[in-house]
Scaffold this active site. Structure first.
Site, PDB file in Angstrom:
ATOM      1  N   UNK A  16       0.807  -1.216   0.000  1.00 64.60           N
ATOM      2  CA  UNK A  16       0.000   0.000   0.000  1.00 64.60           C
ATOM      3  C   UNK A  16       0.841   1.266   0.000  1.00 64.60           C
ATOM      4  O   UNK A  16       0.312   2.361  -0.198  1.00 64.60           O
ATOM      5  CB  UNK A  16      -0.951  -0.010   1.205  1.00 64.60           C
ATOM      6  N   ASP A  89     -11.838  -4.356   3.265  1.00 64.26           N
ATOM      7  CA  ASP A  89     -12.755  -3.227   3.127  1.00 64.26           C
ATOM      8  C   ASP A  89     -14.207  -3.648   3.338  1.00 64.26           C
ATOM      9  O   ASP A  89     -15.001  -2.903   3.920  1.00 64.26           O
ATOM     10  CB  ASP A  89     -12.599  -2.593   1.742  1.00 64.26           C
ATOM     11  CG  ASP A  89     -11.284  -1.864   1.574  1.00 64.26           C
ATOM     12  OD1 ASP A  89     -10.743  -1.389   2.587  1.00 64.26           O
ATOM     13  OD2 ASP A  89     -10.803  -1.768   0.434  1.00 64.26           O
ATOM     14  N   GLY A 137     -11.896 -12.331 -13.788  1.00 62.39           N
ATOM     15  CA  GLY A 137     -10.819 -11.373 -13.610  1.00 62.39           C
ATOM     16  C   GLY A 137     -10.399 -10.739 -14.912  1.00 62.39           C
ATOM     17  O   GLY A 137     -11.031 -10.923 -15.962  1.00 62.39           O
TER      18      GLY A 137
END
Length: 345
Positions: A16, A89, A137
């Site tokens: 991140u 999340d 995907g």
């Protein structure tokens, strides 16, 4: 074969920490037109962890996407961490993940297909652990390796837990220690002790599912997961969204053992300094240049939940977490709005 391949050497920044900094992101999003749809229950206005869209009476979708660069060298482990990070999340909103789609950016000329197979296997195993189904995907051939997922969850609109609903008087609880961004920087530099690497991997591959389930049992006022903007950055989002001040007690904030030694060696990601520089005007702290503060700005990957709970709910949460073997520590409290969004004491 994937042995001997150092994934972190192929990217500029790890995990991140590779995200856009908060200043540039806020500027880019400042002109976005707000959606005028009564079924959009949670949009981008408060920088919440996921969007929530009502699709029927008593039912809503929780939607999120997260893509990261390698922060460890083992492909399978990288895939598992990336999936845990994306799933988080949905858990932070109180949702149940149901489907996911892989998003792959792969340097096919630099890496064998076995590396991609291992990454996808790690991601799939994390999805299975979460009870989510992989439905497809998309791939792009790219110079730099990136992997993530778009995840969809389900939730009752009445049970959505937002980041902008903390209340003065609440207690703040954190469910994972900090420092994974710093450890990832050390891994990239071949300077991370093996034991510390293993401990960081253990936390990053751990799903936030159990902590989120306990959150729903105890009735949290607000929640966010701690990721790319660090503990302080995400605490600022909570404070500004709710119109309160979050006070963090520095000595109570958990940091992985050995991380401060890496800080002393200068193994701090650029994203950590970017976060500190951006959020400094909103933070009250004894000394902004104190190295002890750096882990609080460290970009986390698959970080823990930062929960805002009433005193009684916090007590129940901490007691139940102890009974179930879950990590949880009280790290501060919520105050009426003051001069700063986050006060570190």
């Amino acid at each position: 074969m994937t042995e001997g391949i150092k994934l972190t050497s192929l990217v500029k920044a790890a995990g991140u920490a590779a995200k856009l900094g908060p200043a540039g992101l806020e500027q880019a999003l400042s002109d976005m037109v707000r959606e005028d749809d009564p079924n959009l229950l949670v949009g981008p206005e408060t920088a919440d962890d996921a969007g929530v869209y009502r699709i029927g009476e008593g039912l809503a979708l929780v939607e999120t996407v997260d893509i990261i660069t390698p922060l460890v060298d083992d492909p399978y482990t990288f895939g598992r961490i990336a999936a845990a990070n994306a799933l988080s999340d949905v858990f932070a909103m109180g949702g149940r993940p149901v489907t996911a789609m892989n998003l792959v950016f792969f340097p096919a000329c630099a890496l064998p297909g076995s590396v991609l197979s291992a990454i996808l296997a790690g991601g799939h195993d994390a999805l299975r652990e979460a009870g989510a189904c992989l439905v497809g995907g998309h791939t792009v051939e790219d110079d730099e390796l990136k992997y993530g997922l778009a995840v969809t969850g389900l939730i009752s609109p009445s049970r959505v837990v937002r980041n902008a609903t903390a209340r003065a008087g609440d207690r703040l609880v954190l469910t994972k220690p900090l420092g994974t961004g710093i450890v990832s920087t050390a891994i990239k530099a071949d300077m991370a002790p093996a034991a510390l690497t293993a401990e960081a991997v253990r936390w990053m591959t751990m799903l936030n599912a159990e902590a989120a389930g306990l959150m729903l049992e105890c009735g949290a006022s607000a929640c966010t997961d701690v990721t790319g903007f660090g503990l302080v950055g995400h605490a600022c989002e909570v404070a500004r969204g709710a119109g309160v001040t979050l006070r963090l007690h520095l000595e109570q904030v958990p940091v992985l053992d050995g991380v401060m030694g890496l800080v002393a060696d200068g193994l701090v990601p650029a994203g950590c300094y970017r976060n500190r520089d951006h959020y400094a005007p909103f933070v009250g702290a004894p000394r902004s240049d104190d190295d002890r503060l750096l882990p609080l700005f460290d970009p986390q990957t698959s970080g823990g939940l930062l929960l805002s709970l009433s005193p009684s709910s916090a007590g129940r949460f901490l007691a139940a977490a102890g009974d179930r073997g879950l990590f949880a520590l009280e790290v501060g409290e919520v105050l009426p709005a003051g001069e700063c969004a986050v006060d570190i004491v």
